[in-house]
Design a protein around this motif. Structure first.
Motif, PDB file in Angstrom:
ATOM      1  N   THR A  51     -33.194  21.325 -22.820  1.00  0.00           N
ATOM      2  CA  THR A  51     -33.298  20.035 -22.139  1.00  0.00           C
ATOM      3  C   THR A  51     -32.350  19.033 -22.774  1.00  0.00           C
ATOM      4  O   THR A  51     -31.703  18.251 -22.069  1.00  0.00           O
ATOM      5  N   MET A  54     -28.827  19.565 -21.573  1.00  0.00           N
ATOM      6  CA  MET A  54     -28.587  19.219 -20.173  1.00  0.00           C
ATOM      7  C   MET A  54     -28.538  17.710 -19.938  1.00  0.00           C
ATOM      8  O   MET A  54     -27.981  17.262 -18.943  1.00  0.00           O
ATOM      9  N   SER A  55     -29.127  16.929 -20.819  1.00  0.00           N
ATOM     10  CA  SER A  55     -29.162  15.486 -20.565  1.00  0.00           C
ATOM     11  C   SER A  55     -28.085  14.731 -21.301  1.00  0.00           C
ATOM     12  O   SER A  55     -27.317  15.188 -22.041  1.00  0.00           O
TER      13      SER A  55
END
Length: 55
Positions: A51, A54-55
């Motif tokens: 996560t 991806m951010s």
């Protein structure tokens, strides 16, 4: 590792698991809970890492 030795160790491990679960069910449950918690923590950390990428 020779096949015969591997077979003996595998069957010995299976016999130990059966003995452990049959005669120490509370201890066996705690061991499996601990393993499950460790696996969940590993996968949670991996998910958090992905996560973060991806951010």
């Amino acid at each position: 590792m020779p096949v015969l030795v591997k077979k003996i160790l595998t069957w010995g491990f299976v016999a130990f698991l059966i003995y452990f679960v049959a005669f120490r069910p509370d201890g066996a449950a705690q061991v499996f809970k601990g393993i499950g918690a460790a696996l969940m923590a590993i996968f949670q950390g991996l998910g958090d890492f992905m996560t973060g990428l991806m951010s």
